[in-house]
Write a protein that holds these residues in place. Structure first.
Motif, PDB file in Angstrom:
ATOM      1  N   ASN A   1      61.562  41.980  25.485  1.00  0.00           N
ATOM      2  CA  ASN A   1      62.516  42.817  26.223  1.00  0.00           C
ATOM      3  C   ASN A   1      63.925  42.405  25.797  1.00  0.00           C
ATOM      4  OD1 ASN A   1      63.009  40.429  27.571  1.00  0.00           O
ATOM      5  ND2 ASN A   1      62.081  41.089  29.512  1.00  0.00           N
ATOM      6  N   ASP A   2      64.932  42.897  26.515  1.00  0.00           N
ATOM      7  CA  ASP A   2      66.322  42.604  26.133  1.00  0.00           C
ATOM      8  C   ASP A   2      66.684  41.143  26.297  1.00  0.00           C
ATOM      9  OD1 ASP A   2      66.690  45.227  25.480  1.00  0.00           O
ATOM     10  OD2 ASP A   2      67.575  45.803  27.418  1.00  0.00           O
TER      11      ASP A   2
ATOM     12  N   SER B   1      68.371  39.092  34.445  1.00  0.00           N
ATOM     13  CA  SER B   1      67.423  39.563  33.443  1.00  0.00           C
ATOM     14  C   SER B   1      66.673  38.368  32.864  1.00  0.00           C
ATOM     15  CB  SER B   1      68.174  40.320  32.347  1.00  0.00           C
ATOM     16  OG  SER B   1      67.276  40.780  31.370  1.00  0.00           O
ATOM     17  N   THR B   2      65.331  38.464  32.846  1.00  0.00           N
ATOM     18  CA  THR B   2      64.502  37.335  32.378  1.00  0.00           C
ATOM     19  C   THR B   2      63.590  37.760  31.234  1.00  0.00           C
ATOM     20  OG1 THR B   2      62.824  37.836  34.038  1.00  0.00           O
ATOM     21  CG2 THR B   2      64.513  36.223  34.633  1.00  0.00           C
ATOM     22  N   ALA B   3      63.296  36.805  30.375  1.00  0.00           N
ATOM     23  CA  ALA B   3      62.421  37.065  29.227  1.00  0.00           C
ATOM     24  C   ALA B   3      60.964  37.163  29.686  1.00  0.00           C
ATOM     25  CB  ALA B   3      62.581  35.946  28.202  1.00  0.00           C
ATOM     26  N   PRO B   4      60.106  37.790  28.899  1.00  0.00           N
ATOM     27  CA  PRO B   4      58.694  37.922  29.268  1.00  0.00           C
ATOM     28  C   PRO B   4      58.001  36.563  29.380  1.00  0.00           C
ATOM     29  CG  PRO B   4      59.262  39.455  27.511  1.00  0.00           C
ATOM     30  CD  PRO B   4      60.418  38.520  27.644  1.00  0.00           C
ATOM     31  N   ARG B   5      57.112  36.459  30.383  1.00  0.00           N
ATOM     32  CA  ARG B   5      56.304  35.263  30.546  1.00  0.00           C
ATOM     33  C   ARG B   5      54.888  35.706  30.906  1.00  0.00           C
ATOM     34  NH1 ARG B   5      54.683  31.549  34.432  1.00  0.00           N
ATOM     35  NH2 ARG B   5      55.637  32.774  36.102  1.00  0.00           N
ATOM     36  N   ASN B   6      53.909  35.215  30.172  1.00  0.00           N
ATOM     37  CA  ASN B   6      52.527  35.639  30.386  1.00  0.00           C
ATOM     38  C   ASN B   6      51.959  35.013  31.653  1.00  0.00           C
ATOM     39  OD1 ASN B   6      49.328  34.932  29.512  1.00  0.00           O
ATOM     40  ND2 ASN B   6      50.028  37.016  29.183  1.00  0.00           N
ATOM     41  N   THR B   7      51.354  35.872  32.485  1.00  0.00           N
ATOM     42  CA  THR B   7      50.727  35.406  33.722  1.00  0.00           C
ATOM     43  C   THR B   7      49.217  35.592  33.712  1.00  0.00           C
ATOM     44  OG1 THR B   7      51.114  37.559  34.771  1.00  0.00           O
ATOM     45  CG2 THR B   7      52.821  35.864  35.061  1.00  0.00           C
ATOM     46  N   ALA B   8      48.719  36.415  32.813  1.00  0.00           N
ATOM     47  CA  ALA B   8      47.266  36.591  32.626  1.00  0.00           C
ATOM     48  C   ALA B   8      47.059  36.900  31.148  1.00  0.00           C
ATOM     49  CB  ALA B   8      46.717  37.715  33.499  1.00  0.00           C
ATOM     50  N   ARG B   9      46.314  36.059  30.463  1.00  0.00           N
ATOM     51  CA  ARG B   9      46.241  36.136  29.006  1.00  0.00           C
ATOM     52  C   ARG B   9      45.611  37.450  28.528  1.00  0.00           C
ATOM     53  NH1 ARG B   9      43.213  30.884  27.572  1.00  0.00           N
ATOM     54  NH2 ARG B   9      43.976  31.466  25.496  1.00  0.00           N
TER      55      ARG B   9
ATOM     56  N   ASP C   1      43.853  44.263  25.189  1.00  0.00           N
ATOM     57  CA  ASP C   1      44.663  44.507  26.389  1.00  0.00           C
ATOM     58  C   ASP C   1      45.739  43.422  26.420  1.00  0.00           C
ATOM     59  OD1 ASP C   1      45.344  43.915  29.379  1.00  0.00           O
ATOM     60  OD2 ASP C   1      44.483  45.940  29.364  1.00  0.00           O
ATOM     61  N   PRO C   2      47.010  43.786  26.601  1.00  0.00           N
ATOM     62  CA  PRO C   2      48.085  42.784  26.483  1.00  0.00           C
ATOM     63  C   PRO C   2      48.085  41.733  27.586  1.00  0.00           C
ATOM     64  CG  PRO C   2      48.966  44.861  27.272  1.00  0.00           C
ATOM     65  CD  PRO C   2      47.544  45.122  26.869  1.00  0.00           C
ATOM     66  N   GLY C   3      47.284  41.939  28.633  1.00  0.00           N
ATOM     67  CA  GLY C   3      47.305  41.001  29.750  1.00  0.00           C
ATOM     68  C   GLY C   3      48.435  41.341  30.710  1.00  0.00           C
ATOM     69  N   ARG C   4      48.832  40.346  31.536  1.00  0.00           N
ATOM     70  CA  ARG C   4      49.907  40.575  32.511  1.00  0.00           C
ATOM     71  C   ARG C   4      51.108  39.702  32.162  1.00  0.00           C
ATOM     72  NH1 ARG C   4      46.630  40.687  38.303  1.00  0.00           N
ATOM     73  NH2 ARG C   4      45.273  42.463  37.790  1.00  0.00           N
ATOM     74  N   TRP C   5      52.297  40.304  32.375  1.00  0.00           N
ATOM     75  CA  TRP C   5      53.543  39.630  32.004  1.00  0.00           C
ATOM     76  C   TRP C   5      54.577  39.822  33.098  1.00  0.00           C
ATOM     77  CZ3 TRP C   5      54.051  37.061  27.251  1.00  0.00           C
ATOM     78  CH2 TRP C   5      52.974  37.235  26.356  1.00  0.00           C
ATOM     79  N   SER C   6      55.313  38.759  33.393  1.00  0.00           N
ATOM     80  CA  SER C   6      56.480  38.874  34.264  1.00  0.00           C
ATOM     81  C   SER C   6      57.715  38.955  33.379  1.00  0.00           C
ATOM     82  CB  SER C   6      56.576  37.676  35.202  1.00  0.00           C
ATOM     83  OG  SER C   6      56.782  36.476  34.456  1.00  0.00           O
ATOM     84  N   GLY C   7      58.806  39.465  33.928  1.00  0.00           N
ATOM     85  CA  GLY C   7      60.026  39.607  33.153  1.00  0.00           C
ATOM     86  C   GLY C   7      60.634  40.969  33.365  1.00  0.00           C
TER      87      GLY C   7
ATOM     88  N   MET D   1      59.405  46.614  28.623  1.00  0.00           N
ATOM     89  CA  MET D   1      58.833  45.558  27.803  1.00  0.00           C
ATOM     90  C   MET D   1      57.943  46.199  26.740  1.00  0.00           C
ATOM     91  SD  MET D   1      56.801  42.246  29.318  1.00  0.00           S
ATOM     92  CE  MET D   1      58.082  42.023  30.574  1.00  0.00           C
ATOM     93  N   THR D   2      57.998  45.722  25.517  1.00  0.00           N
ATOM     94  CA  THR D   2      57.161  46.238  24.434  1.00  0.00           C
ATOM     95  C   THR D   2      56.213  45.136  23.967  1.00  0.00           C
ATOM     96  OG1 THR D   2      58.795  45.623  22.749  1.00  0.00           O
ATOM     97  CG2 THR D   2      58.932  47.860  23.669  1.00  0.00           C
TER      98      THR D   2
END
Length: 314
Positions: free
Chosen positions: A106-107, A26-34, A50-56, A60-61
């Motif tokens: 996220n968690d 389980s990984t924390a959110p990381r922004n990939t597109a602002r 628009d929240p952009g793109r996030w990995s993780g 996710m909220t």
């Protein structure tokens, strides 16, 4: 039996190790597109983030914080209470740029990212109100339609219609007729019933329209009441007693109306308020020729123009 037990224990251990690996993955959110901002940068308009793109790891909220910056997009500060995905620009934002900061959670944790600045916020364009009328002359008791529009207005914007009766009528020469609302195109209409010469204006509380004028003719009625006997009535909000109408005969040879005599109004009595009925009686023996009565402008009561009756055979 012993071997079977060992096999079951081994299976359980593998399952536990697999579960532990899933938790560890389980990984924390990381922004990939602002984040981005859409909408028109103008006072009164709505901006949307628009929240952009996030990995993780999902789910996710996202939480939002709008920030007001200077004209260069720097020196930003949080806008108190502006924590929704949308934000309506106000007069305070004019001349500034806005950014939105997004926090993804996220968690496993959270991360933040901030958008590029918006365009410089422009001031709300000035509003203007225009007014026109379906006709400039009405017969007493008739209606006129007013047409108007509010430039740069909003749908369902209230507009107040004001009338000014000339000359002063019953001490209430200026009054509010009605308050109407604009449609989706910023337009409005209102049916009015002027009782004397009237000026109309429209106001949205910020600006006032041009003035339109409606002149009013008295409603003149000619009736037969006996052999060669006629009753002339003028309906208006003022008495016509002491004034006259001109009896006219149609000339078939000349193809025109010819004035014959004056008929004076001698009596007046109230009808349904504010109407006053003025009456004149006269006789005419013209061998079946067509007649009518003209009340010239010089004989109309204040606030009225010339009136013309219907046509009857004499």
């Amino acid at each position: 039996m012993y071997r079977m037990q060992k096999r079951l224990i081994a299976i359980v251990i593998v399952m536990l190790v697999g579960a532990g690996s899933a938790v560890a993955a389980s990984t924390a959110p990381r922004n990939t597109a602002r984040p981005t901002i859409s909408g028109t940068a103008r006072q009164g308009e709505l901006l949307t983030a628009d929240p952009g793109r996030w990995s993780g790891t999902q789910p996710m909220t996202f939480a939002y914080q709008w920030r007001r910056c200077d004209a260069n997009g720097a020196s930003c500060s949080n806008i108190i209470g502006a924590t929704a995905r949308t934000y309506t620009l106000t007069s305070v934002d004019v001349g500034n740029r806005l950014r939105v900061r997004v926090r993804a959670s996220n968690d496993a944790g959270s991360g933040t990212a901030t958008s590029l600045p918006s365009a410089v916020v422009a001031a709300e364009p000035p509003k203007s109100v225009s007014l026109s009328t379906s006709q400039s002359i009405a017969v007493y008791g008739g209606t006129v339609t007013l047409f108007g529009s509010v430039a740069n207005g909003q749908p369902s914007e209230p507009v107040t219609i004001i009338e000014h009766q000339l000359p002063s009528f019953s001490g209430t020469d200026v009054r509010t007729v009605a308050t109407v609302q604009t449609n989706t195109e910023g337009s409005f209409t209102l049916v009015v019933r002027p009782v004397t010469h009237t000026l109309y204006r429209a106001s949205n509380g910020q600006t006032t329209s041009n003035t339109v004028a409606v002149s009013v003719r008295p409603r003149v009625s000619l009736m037969r009441s006996g052999s060669h006997r006629f009753v002339l009535r003028a309906f208006a909000a003022r008495s016509f007693v002491g004034r006259y109408g001109v009896v006219q005969r149609w000339s078939q040879r000349r193809h025109t109306w010819i004035g014959l005599r004056r008929v004076f109004f001698t009596r007046a009595f109230p009808s349904v308020s504010p109407t006053i009925t003025s009456r004149a009686v006269f006789r005419a023996r013209l061998g079946g020729a067509r007649i009518r009565v003209l009340v010239p402008r010089s004989q109309a009561s204040p606030g009225y123009i010339a009136g013309l009756s219907n046509v009857l055979p004499a």
